[in-house]
Enzyme design. Structure first.
Site, PDB file in Angstrom:
ATOM      1  N   GLU A 180      17.999  46.174   8.715  1.00 59.70           N
ATOM      2  CA  GLU A 180      17.802  47.382   7.833  1.00 59.70           C
ATOM      3  C   GLU A 180      18.616  47.493   6.763  1.00 59.70           C
ATOM      4  O   GLU A 180      19.933  46.966   6.892  1.00 59.70           O
ATOM      5  CB  GLU A 180      17.590  48.596   8.469  1.00 59.70           C
ATOM      6  CG  GLU A 180      18.857  49.489   9.050  1.00 59.70           C
ATOM      7  CD  GLU A 180      18.546  50.751   9.513  1.00 59.70           C
ATOM      8  OE1 GLU A 180      17.524  50.965  10.108  1.00 59.70           O
ATOM      9  OE2 GLU A 180      19.486  51.655   9.619  1.00 59.70           O
ATOM     10  N   HIS A 218      31.504  53.172  13.634  1.00 59.82           N
ATOM     11  CA  HIS A 218      30.128  53.880  13.775  1.00 59.82           C
ATOM     12  C   HIS A 218      30.269  54.894  14.774  1.00 59.82           C
ATOM     13  O   HIS A 218      29.322  55.403  15.171  1.00 59.82           O
ATOM     14  CB  HIS A 218      29.053  52.729  14.074  1.00 59.82           C
ATOM     15  CG  HIS A 218      28.879  51.842  13.054  1.00 59.82           C
ATOM     16  ND1 HIS A 218      28.732  52.102  11.908  1.00 59.82           N
ATOM     17  CD2 HIS A 218      29.158  50.427  13.257  1.00 59.82           C
ATOM     18  CE1 HIS A 218      28.599  50.660  11.155  1.00 59.82           C
ATOM     19  NE2 HIS A 218      28.763  49.715  12.114  1.00 59.82           N
ATOM     20  N   GLU A 276      18.917  62.127  13.396  1.00 57.31           N
ATOM     21  CA  GLU A 276      20.123  61.371  12.742  1.00 57.31           C
ATOM     22  C   GLU A 276      19.503  60.949  11.368  1.00 57.31           C
ATOM     23  O   GLU A 276      18.583  60.101  11.378  1.00 57.31           O
ATOM     24  CB  GLU A 276      20.812  60.454  13.428  1.00 57.31           C
ATOM     25  CG  GLU A 276      21.546  61.251  14.602  1.00 57.31           C
ATOM     26  CD  GLU A 276      22.564  60.151  15.157  1.00 57.31           C
ATOM     27  OE1 GLU A 276      23.820  60.671  15.840  1.00 57.31           O
ATOM     28  OE2 GLU A 276      22.299  59.176  14.995  1.00 57.31           O
ATOM     29  N   ASN A 294      18.550  61.613  18.729  1.00 56.20           N
ATOM     30  CA  ASN A 294      19.056  61.582  20.163  1.00 56.20           C
ATOM     31  C   ASN A 294      18.518  62.581  21.038  1.00 56.20           C
ATOM     32  O   ASN A 294      18.551  63.969  20.680  1.00 56.20           O
ATOM     33  CB  ASN A 294      20.601  62.001  20.007  1.00 56.20           C
ATOM     34  CG  ASN A 294      21.517  60.749  19.253  1.00 56.20           C
ATOM     35  OD1 ASN A 294      21.064  59.493  19.604  1.00 56.20           O
ATOM     36  ND2 ASN A 294      22.325  60.863  18.340  1.00 56.20           N
ATOM     37  N   ARG A 312      18.977  64.597  23.279  1.00 55.35           N
ATOM     38  CA  ARG A 312      19.737  65.259  24.262  1.00 55.35           C
ATOM     39  C   ARG A 312      20.805  66.323  23.355  1.00 55.35           C
ATOM     40  O   ARG A 312      20.659  66.270  22.359  1.00 55.35           O
ATOM     41  CB  ARG A 312      20.825  64.068  24.814  1.00 55.35           C
ATOM     42  CG  ARG A 312      21.621  63.516  24.037  1.00 55.35           C
ATOM     43  CD  ARG A 312      22.302  62.447  24.390  1.00 55.35           C
ATOM     44  NE  ARG A 312      22.750  61.603  23.507  1.00 55.35           N
ATOM     45  CZ  ARG A 312      23.751  61.535  22.509  1.00 55.35           C
ATOM     46  NH1 ARG A 312      24.265  62.736  22.345  1.00 55.35           N
ATOM     47  NH2 ARG A 312      23.886  60.372  21.788  1.00 55.35           N
TER      48      ARG A 312
HETATM   49  P1  ADP Z   1      27.043  60.962  19.473  1.00 60.67           P
HETATM   50  O1  ADP Z   1      26.352  61.123  18.166  1.00 60.67           O
HETATM   51  O2  ADP Z   1      26.660  62.541  20.236  1.00 60.67           O
HETATM   52  O3  ADP Z   1      28.405  60.734  19.352  1.00 60.67           O
HETATM   53  P2  ADP Z   1      26.874  58.706  21.067  1.00 60.67           P
HETATM   54  O4  ADP Z   1      25.512  57.912  20.908  1.00 60.67           O
HETATM   55  O5  ADP Z   1      28.070  58.140  20.078  1.00 60.67           O
HETATM   56  O6  ADP Z   1      26.339  60.119  20.410  1.00 60.67           O
HETATM   57  O7  ADP Z   1      27.082  59.044  22.504  1.00 60.67           O
HETATM   58  C1  ADP Z   1      27.318  60.257  23.097  1.00 60.67           C
HETATM   59  C2  ADP Z   1      28.434  60.252  24.052  1.00 60.67           C
HETATM   60  O8  ADP Z   1      27.772  59.539  25.087  1.00 60.67           O
HETATM   61  C3  ADP Z   1      29.593  59.471  23.528  1.00 60.67           C
HETATM   62  O9  ADP Z   1      30.393  60.353  23.062  1.00 60.67           O
HETATM   63  C4  ADP Z   1      29.832  58.656  24.697  1.00 60.67           C
HETATM   64  O10 ADP Z   1      31.046  59.416  25.289  1.00 60.67           O
HETATM   65  C5  ADP Z   1      28.909  58.669  25.601  1.00 60.67           C
HETATM   66  N1  ADP Z   1      28.322  57.657  25.672  1.00 60.67           N
HETATM   67  C6  ADP Z   1      27.811  56.760  25.131  1.00 60.67           C
HETATM   68  N2  ADP Z   1      27.338  55.474  25.584  1.00 60.67           N
HETATM   69  C7  ADP Z   1      27.769  55.813  26.975  1.00 60.67           C
HETATM   70  C8  ADP Z   1      27.592  54.767  27.913  1.00 60.67           C
HETATM   71  N3  ADP Z   1      27.075  53.616  27.970  1.00 60.67           N
HETATM   72  N4  ADP Z   1      28.246  55.134  29.273  1.00 60.67           N
HETATM   73  C9  ADP Z   1      28.834  56.393  29.260  1.00 60.67           C
HETATM   74  N5  ADP Z   1      28.970  57.414  28.246  1.00 60.67           N
HETATM   75  C10 ADP Z   1      28.471  56.764  27.129  1.00 60.67           C
HETATM   76  P1  ADP Z   2      23.888  54.640  17.200  1.00 60.03           P
HETATM   77  O1  ADP Z   2      22.687  54.744  18.063  1.00 60.03           O
HETATM   78  O2  ADP Z   2      24.745  53.518  17.758  1.00 60.03           O
HETATM   79  O3  ADP Z   2      24.390  56.101  16.960  1.00 60.03           O
HETATM   80  P2  ADP Z   2      22.895  54.806  14.607  1.00 60.03           P
HETATM   81  O4  ADP Z   2      21.627  54.240  14.089  1.00 60.03           O
HETATM   82  O5  ADP Z   2      22.691  56.431  14.878  1.00 60.03           O
HETATM   83  O6  ADP Z   2      23.165  54.178  15.796  1.00 60.03           O
HETATM   84  O7  ADP Z   2      24.005  54.405  13.459  1.00 60.03           O
HETATM   85  C1  ADP Z   2      25.400  54.730  13.764  1.00 60.03           C
HETATM   86  C2  ADP Z   2      26.061  54.766  12.322  1.00 60.03           C
HETATM   87  O8  ADP Z   2      26.073  53.578  11.665  1.00 60.03           O
HETATM   88  C3  ADP Z   2      25.811  55.962  11.429  1.00 60.03           C
HETATM   89  O9  ADP Z   2      26.167  56.917  11.789  1.00 60.03           O
HETATM   90  C4  ADP Z   2      26.044  55.452   9.848  1.00 60.03           C
HETATM   91  O10 ADP Z   2      27.354  55.607  10.061  1.00 60.03           O
HETATM   92  C5  ADP Z   2      26.015  54.098  10.363  1.00 60.03           C
HETATM   93  N1  ADP Z   2      24.914  53.452   9.688  1.00 60.03           N
HETATM   94  C6  ADP Z   2      23.352  53.317  10.684  1.00 60.03           C
HETATM   95  N2  ADP Z   2      22.414  53.226   9.683  1.00 60.03           N
HETATM   96  C7  ADP Z   2      22.783  52.574   8.471  1.00 60.03           C
HETATM   97  C8  ADP Z   2      22.548  52.158   7.201  1.00 60.03           C
HETATM   98  N3  ADP Z   2      20.887  51.875   7.218  1.00 60.03           N
HETATM   99  N4  ADP Z   2      23.211  52.374   6.162  1.00 60.03           N
HETATM  100  C9  ADP Z   2      24.478  52.663   6.283  1.00 60.03           C
HETATM  101  N5  ADP Z   2      25.010  53.031   7.301  1.00 60.03           N
HETATM  102  C10 ADP Z   2      24.149  53.093   8.595  1.00 60.03           C
HETATM  103 MG    MG Z   3      23.588  57.504  16.330  1.00 65.14          MG
END
Ligand code: ADP
Ligand code: ADP
Ligand code: MG
Length: 667
Positions: free
Chosen positions: A200, A235, A275, A295, A297
């Site tokens: 993207e 990220h 998000e 998300n 949750r």
């Molecule tokens: P958020 O946007 O709430 O930070 P994340 O996608 O970063 O969401 O993940 C949420 C939390 O879940 C993270 O802070 C991390 O500690 C935990 N987490 C993410 N992936 C895993 C994983 N594969 N195993 C265990 N904990 C995880």
């Molecule tokens: P994850 O599932 O790992 O949380 P996200 O799709 O939510 O992945 O993206 C995580 C982070 O990556 C976002 O919070 C943002 O900072 C960056 N990001 C994601 N998509 C874009 C985009 N299209 N352009 C710029 N930054 C992005």
């Molecule tokens: Mg995310």
């Protein structure tokens, strides 16, 4: 309401859920791994069940054992926390098949949002704006590279099953596309068992703004305003706030409506977050926000929403899951003030933010300034098995500046000894003038990294106080109160003692002499043995690890903490650790460091690129390791021939393990 629930998680979120359950009169069951036998969440729950070994695969991801634990203890419902099994639809199915309630959305809703590509297609159909890009079936390099050209660089490649910032690569130059694609695919495959990706547009001046939503089982969906999570590193969120700086009524209305629409599209029930990525080039514009993912949750950063709305989101989760209607209608949900959350991690910001481990020899939070959400206590160990988060520090103020200053003060009063932390980095970030003025975007941290990471040197009076504290250490007294013998010593020992202190790479040789009762002179032992000027110190008081000294008429309160061969002094918002080299017998290992490839931290060997007998050049990528949340490539420190490889792919290694030996290239 339920009588008893089981929490299928650990750490701060398990403690967080237990606290609300207890307030509502709901009994709780914790689950724990070997490493968590005596963890805080186990202590807090009414009952606890051991579910397996320390690794998450043997414990917190063992859905069947967790469900059995719920049945054995008579729990009626399971709260998944975040991470682990929280977004696993098979687990939700299994929970329901066992006759239990999953405190969260339906498996169908999770599936609909589980893969980023399918979720985007669904959102597009439902009229929610999505980031321009390709989220189709094709996965070949030529097709995806072609799509990237159509979209226009820079682009983001994302593992469609990704989460936690994993499996994502930014590509600015078309020539880097192929390599980035294979890295994203490999990471996606390794972390989520799915190597498929989407491509993207990388949004310019990106801001991450998300909307908290809540649904019930009666078709009601509301939103609880936005959170700005633009301060990110790799990220991953570092600091979150609510409301978003510069938010307008018009933009909030548009984002809130889009989020509710997204949740309604999947008949959402429970807590969720939509998000959005926002193009912040010209401030916040209602036509420049795009759905990124949902998300399904409770989010790590939910407390900032609780602070401004005055609501308890875990309570709402329990009410909705037990069959009640949403406690409030949209127009009844009010927000006021400003809240920040900072994620305090055991990590070494100076070494590329490597996760750190260690036993918390000392831990103290700023109880009055902040709400501190933690799953550990003083004496607990941060292990390599789980996320290295120590706590979430949450504050609220009437406005952004008030809240920001409160956070700085809370962070400066937070004391962690026994592991490296990102505390100083967080303070620098909260004090950064761009951040202070509300000028945030997701690239801020990386752009300002060097500046944010600059640590000040220990002031002279810290070194002098450390010298006093070191005296007990050199007498080989094991005590957490370094000064308790100083008083005694004054009566019987020679008037002068020599103290050796390590500070960073520097070694100080100091003389400590008693001038009078409670009055001491610290000076260099001989010329050149320390750059410190002679300093006269009055010990005003000394109890419980808190030392008050007077130097040049100024009284300073210092906390002094002994841990292993180190002495940490905390004062004036600074933390400085000194080594006591007389006690540490660490002999450097024989052999040239550059002959060995050493694991910089605990982790898992992902990929081995070489075998014995192969000649390699300096900087050649030898081994790919994964440690907690990141993948890192370990390279050759010089030209050479691989003598032997000491590890296997998939093997767990510890900090300092030798992974591979090099020998010189034959003449
Ligand atoms: P958020 O946007 O709430 O930070 P994340 O996608 O970063 O969401 O993940 C949420 C939390 O879940 C993270 O802070 C991390 O500690 C935990 N987490 C993410 N992936 C895993 C994983 N594969 N195993 C265990 N904990 C995880
Ligand atoms: P994850 O599932 O790992 O949380 P996200 O799709 O939510 O992945 O993206 C995580 C982070 O990556 C976002 O919070 C943002 O900072 C960056 N990001 C994601 N998509 C874009 C985009 N299209 N352009 C710029 N930054 C992005
Ligand atoms: Mg995310």
């Amino acid at each position: 309401m339920f009588n008893k629930i089981l929490i299928a998680n650990r750490g701060e979120i398990a403690c967080r859920v237990i606290r609300t359950a207890a307030r509502l009169g709901v009994r709780t069951v914790a689950v724990f791994s070997d490493a968590d036998q005596s963890a805080l969440h186990v202590e807090m729950a009414d009952q606890a069940v051991h579910i397996g070994g320390s690794s998450v695969a043997e414990s917190y991801l063992k859905g069947d054992r967790i469900i059995q634990a719920a049945l054995d203890t008579g729990a009626e419902a399971i709260h998944p926390g975040y991470g682990f099994l929280s977004e696993n639809p098979e687990f939700v199915d299994a929970v329901e098949t066992a006759g239990l309630v999953f405190i969260g959305p339906t498996a169908t809703a999770i599936r609909a949002m589980g893969l980023k590509d399918a979720a985007k297609s669904l959102m597009e159909k439902s009229g929610v704006p999505v980031v321009p890009g390709y989220h189709g079936e094709a996965q070949e390099l030529v097709v995806l590279a072609g799509k990237a050209n159509e979209i226009g660089f820079p682009v983001l490649i994302k593992a469609r099953a990704g989460g936690g910032g994993k499996g994502m690569r930014l590509v600015e130059d078309p020539k880097d596309f192929a390599e980035a694609l294979s890295a994203a695919k490999r990471e996606g495959k390794a972390s989520f068992g799915d190597g498929r990706v989407l491509v993207e547009k990388f949004i310019a001046s990106p801001r991450h703004i998300e909307i908290q939503v809540f649904g019930d089982n009666f078709d009601n969906v509301v939103h609880l305003y936005e959170r700005d999570c633009s301060l990110q590193r790799r990220h991953q969120k570092v600091i979150e706030e609510a409301p978003a700086p510069g938010m307008t009524d018009e933009m909030r209305e548009a984002m809130g409506q889009a989020a509710v629409k997204a949740a309604q599209a999947i008949n959402y029930s429970g807590a969720g977050t939509i998000e959005f990525i926002v193009d912040g080039t010209d401030g916040l514009q209602p036509d420049r926000f795009f759905f990124m993912e949902m998300n399904t949750r409770l989010q790590v950063e939910h407390p900032v929403t609780e602070m401004i709305t005055g609501l308890d989101l875990v309570e709402w989760q329990l009410r909705v899951a037990s069959g009640e209607k949403l406690p409030l209608a949209q127009e009844e949900i009010k927000a006021d003030g400003w809240a920040f959350e900072a994620r305090l991690y055991a990590e070494d910001t100076q070494k590329g933010f490597l996760p750190a481990t260690g036993t918390l020899a000392h831990l103290k939070f700023a109880e009055h300034e902040a709400r501190n959400e933690s799953g550990v206590r003083q004496g607990d160990t941060i292990t390599p098995f789980y996320d290295p988060m120590i706590a979430k520090i949450v504050v609220k103020g009437a406005d952004r500046e008030t809240a920001r200053l409160k956070m700085v003060s809370a962070l400066e009063r937070t004391e962690v000894v026994g592991t490296t932390t990102n505390l100083a980095f967080l303070v620098a970030l909260m004090a950064h003038e761009g951040f202070a003025s509300g000028d945030v975007d997701t690239g801020l941290i990386d752009r300002e990294l060097d500046r944010l990471n600059r640590l000040g040197d220990a002031p002279d009076h810290f070194i002098a106080a450390a010298a006093l504290a070191a005296i007990d250490a050199q007498r080989d007294v094991v005590s957490t109160e370094p000064f308790e013998l100083l008083g005694l010593w004054a009566h019987w020992t020679a008037p002068k003692r020599v103290v050796h202190l390590m500070y960073g790479e520097e070694s100080h040789e100091l003389a400590v002499a008693r001038i009078d009762d409670g009055k001491w002179l610290v000076s260099p032992y001989r010329d050149g043995s320390s750059p410190l000027p002679p300093i006269t110190i009055d010990i005003v008081s000394n109890a419980g690890g808190t030392l008050r000294v007077q130097i040049d008429g100024i009284v300073t309160t210092m906390r002094t903490i002994r841990h292993e061969d180190n002495l940490t002094i905390i004062a004036e918002g600074m933390v400085h650790t000194f080594g006591l080299p007389d006690l540490s017998a660490a002999d450097p290992e024989p052999g040239e460091i550059s002959d060995r490839l050493i694991a910089p931290m605990p982790g898992v060997i992902k990929q081995i690129n070489v075998k014995a007998g192969v000649a390699v050049l300096c900087e050649a990528p030898l081994i790919v390791m994964e440690a907690m949340k990141m993948e890192m490539t370990l390279t050759a420190a010089r030209d050479g021939v691989v003598e032997e490889v000491l590890v296997l792919e998939g093997q767990q290694v510890s900090d300092g393990d030798i992974l591979l030996n090099l020998e010189p290239v034959p003449e």
